[in-house]
Motif scaffolding. Structure first.
Motif, PDB file in Angstrom:
ATOM      1  N   VAL A 150       0.840  -1.199   0.000  1.00  0.00           N
ATOM      2  CA  VAL A 150       0.000   0.000   0.000  1.00  0.00           C
ATOM      3  C   VAL A 150       0.875   1.249   0.000  1.00  0.00           C
ATOM      4  N   LEU A 151       1.943   1.246   0.789  1.00  0.00           N
ATOM      5  CA  LEU A 151       2.852   2.397   0.829  1.00  0.00           C
ATOM      6  C   LEU A 151       3.449   2.662  -0.550  1.00  0.00           C
ATOM      7  N   ASP A 152       3.800   1.586  -1.262  1.00  0.00           N
ATOM      8  CA  ASP A 152       4.381   1.746  -2.604  1.00  0.00           C
ATOM      9  C   ASP A 152       3.330   2.147  -3.630  1.00  0.00           C
ATOM     10  N   GLN A 153       2.090   1.694  -3.430  1.00  0.00           N
ATOM     11  CA  GLN A 153       1.023   2.006  -4.391  1.00  0.00           C
ATOM     12  C   GLN A 153       0.666   3.488  -4.364  1.00  0.00           C
ATOM     13  N   TYR A 154       0.812   4.109  -3.185  1.00  0.00           N
ATOM     14  CA  TYR A 154       0.456   5.530  -3.036  1.00  0.00           C
ATOM     15  C   TYR A 154       1.652   6.294  -2.472  1.00  0.00           C
TER      16      TYR A 154
END
Length: 658
Positions: free
Chosen positions: A536-540
């Motif tokens: 999730v951190l990498d997606q956003y």
């Protein structure tokens, strides 16, 4: 002492020009405060390189003296800053016993030790640290007299204690929030107690706030005035240890017990010139009002004005209360004046009306003509400018729902219930009712029903619109019911089910207009699902404090206090320098309604979201504190280096002029 630490230090080469000054700094001594009021009764071992200005500090336990093991460990840590690592030719201490022991251990090693009565530069460094921490210390609360010392009889104190316990058991904050101003009509209230609000709907401070008039409350709600310049009463439930008066001792003497261990009723009057206890007359009024509200039914409250006869000291006392917002509902302009921001959902009627307008008149029109027609029809219109039909149950439900969005407090709940009674298939009205439901299990069930009703209404569009949900008005009830259900699951201690709801929302709407990612990452970290959190951190990708601190935590769990973890946590410190200061407060900061990047409010949000996972990660809080002090040291070194360069440049300029 572990001989390996000393051997590691002695194995380092001696730097002939290095002098290190060191010792133990008890911050209570430097803060001009008693030890119990210093942050965690903190002490530090502080080392400073005199020629370079490098500083290294390490916290030590309260009441610890800082043994040789800790001193050599901190010196080894300071030596690592040098490239290559080295030890000093001279060590200076202001503690004779420490200097003597270090001298004995280092005799013949090439590092000489001497004792100095004063170490000016070392003292300046410690004073700078103390000044930084002093700003985070809460002021010492003044000692206030007990209610008996303020003139109340023991019988009055007993009745006040009993009414406060009854009020706590009734928990009126389940029905009212701080927008529902209550007017005290009978008994005739003292001048400063004419209006009251029930506190606790936000699950932060529970009790009753009292005002001289309604405008004081509205000014405070709109943040038009500094609360420190206001005069107001509060009766808050506190832990006995946090009460600023002598009442806990009086309660014990009279054999009184709070309703719970953390529900001691503390009544205080606040004014710009200080604090005081209520007078006997004010205590009498407060006792009657607390008991009157506690004995009010939900039906009586919703009537807007009601009378209760309560028994105090064996006598029947009349209590007449009213809620002006229910008797004479404010309009949108009045709510704005009071500082209430319109619900964002109220603006969606504009979006929906535009869609319907396009469907009805837009066929065959070119883009420019259609835009001109939309501008002419809708430009400048506000949500309350739309006159909605009320001919059928469905139309009446929608109109009542829009009215509810323009209202606050109990008025909103009543309008939502009325809309749902008109049309039980109105999902958004059901969501408003669910949002106002205090009991978490009942709230979960209401959101479940709303989600199912929204899914039924969408039918086949659920699959057709997946991946771009938020762009279509008809999908939003489903997304809001999912979000409400996720938050209710989290409140109920069911994080796996909360995460499942959030995951579904991100699948349906990858653009994440609702900010689901900010809730799901802490939940994933709390369950140790770091790989999913990283996804999730990498997606956003973003540079917010919450994101950077989450990345630092993941890296620490993966690699311990590695260079990568250190780099990650320093990036987080740089994004928001307020977090460490807020963490040192005795009371956690209040969760703000909004915040700006780098602000104290953003730091408060980050603490609220991540404090639990920090504390559950072994070694992380201590490592974070150590890294923070190292980061502060490096920042101070950089500033001193900049000052020296500026000074040298100025000196060269003057020499050239001469």
């Amino acid at each position: 002492m572990d001989g390996q630490t000393l051997e590691a230090f002695l194995a380092l080469p001696v730097h002939p020009r290095e002098t290190w000054q060191g010792g133990v700094a008890r911050l209570a001594d430097w803060l001009d405060a008693p030890p119990e009021e210093a942050p965690g009764q903190m002490g530090l071992i502080v080392w400073q390189s005199v020629p370079s200005g490098l500083v290294h500090a390490k916290p030590i336990l309260p009441d610890a003296d800082g043994g040789l093991e800790e001193f050599f460990e901190t010196m080894l840590e300071l030596s690592d800053v040098y490239k290559p690592p080295c030890r000093p030719a001279r060590i200076e201490c202001n503690d004779p016993s420490l200097a003597e022991e270090l001298s004995r251990r280092l005799d013949g090693s090439g590092t000489a030790v001497r004792c100095l009565a004063t170490m000016g530069e070392w003292n300046a460094v410690v004073r700078e640290m103390a000044d930084h921490l002093r700003s985070s210390l809460p002021p010492s609360p003044p000692s206030l007299p007990s209610l008996r010392e303020a003139g109340c009889s023991d019988e009055q104190v007993r009745e006040f204690a009993a009414s406060a316990a009854e009020f706590y058991r009734a928990a009126p904050w389940r029905l009212l929030d701080d927008t529902d101003l209550i007017q005290i009509e009978t008994p005739k209230p003292p001048r400063l107690m004419k209006q009251a609000v029930v506190l606790g709907a936000a699950a932060q401070s529970y009790g009753l706030g009292l005002y001289r008039d309604e405008e004081d409350h509205y000014a405070l709600m709109a943040q038009r005035t500094d609360p420190r310049r206001m005069s107001l009463f509060s009766m808050l439930y506190e832990s006995p240890a946090d009460v600023a008066s002598a009442d806990p001792a009086l309660w014990q003497e009279l054999g009184l017990t709070p309703e719970t261990g953390e529900a001691f009723p503390d009544a205080v009057f606040f004014a710009p010139d200080g604090m005081r206890r209520p007078t006997p007359r004010e205590v009498d009024c407060l006792t009657i009002v607390l008991r009157g509200i506690a004995q009010t039914s939900e039906e009586e409250l919703d009537a807007g004005r009601w009378t209760k006869w309560v028994r105090v000291s064996g006598k029947r006392r009349k209590c007449v209360l009213s809620i002006p917002n229910l008797l004479n509902p404010p309009d949108r302009a009045e709510w704005l004046r009071r500082g209430k921001t319109p619900d964002r959902r109220s603006h969606e009627i504009h979006f929906r009306q535009v869609q319907e307008f396009i469907e009805s008149v837009g066929q065959g029109m070119d883009v420019d003509a259609l835009n001109a027609a939309i501008h002419a029809q809708f430009s400048g219109r506000r949500p309350d400018d739309y006159v909605l039909p009320r001919n059928t149950p469905a139309e009446r439900a929608e109109a009542l729902y829009q009215d509810a969005l323009g209202s606050f407090g109990r008025r909103r709940v009543l309008l939502a219930r009325e809309a749902f009674a008109e049309d039980p298939s109105h999902v958004e009205a059901g969501i408003l009712i669910a949002e106002s439901t205090w009991g978490v299990e009942e709230r979960i069930e209401r959101f479940r029903l709303a989600k199912q009703a929204a899914a039924d209404a969408l039918g086949g569009a659920m699959q057709e619109l997946a991946g771009r949900f938020w762009g279509f008005h008809e999908t939003r009830p489903y997304m809001r019911s999912c979000q409400g259900l996720a938050e209710a699951f989290a409140d109920a201690g069911r994080p796996d089910e909360a995460i499942a709801q959030h995951r579904e929302m991100l699948r349906l709407n990858p653009d994440d207009n609702q900010g689901v990612r900010y809730a799901v990452v802490p939940l994933l970290l709390g369950l140790g699902r770091d790989a999913e959190a990283s996804e999730v951190l990498d997606q956003y990708p973003e540079e917010s404090a919450l994101w950077l601190h989450s990345r630092a935590l993941v890296e620490f769990r993966r690699s311990g206090g590695s260079a990568r973890a250190s780099k990650a946590i320093r990036a987080a410190f740089k994004s928001n320098a307020h977090l460490k200061q807020l963490l040192e407060l005795e009371q956690p900061p209040l969760f703000p309604d909004s915040y700006a990047p780098g602000s104290p409010e953003e730091a408060a949000v980050c603490i609220e979201q991540l404090r639990g996972v920090w504390e559950d990660t072994r070694g992380f809080p201590e490592w974070m504190a150590k890294e923070y002090y190292a980061w502060e040291r490096d920042r101070a070194d950089l500033k001193r280096g900049q000052k020296r360069r500026v000074k040298k440049k100025a000196q060269r300029t003057w020499r050239l002029k001469e």
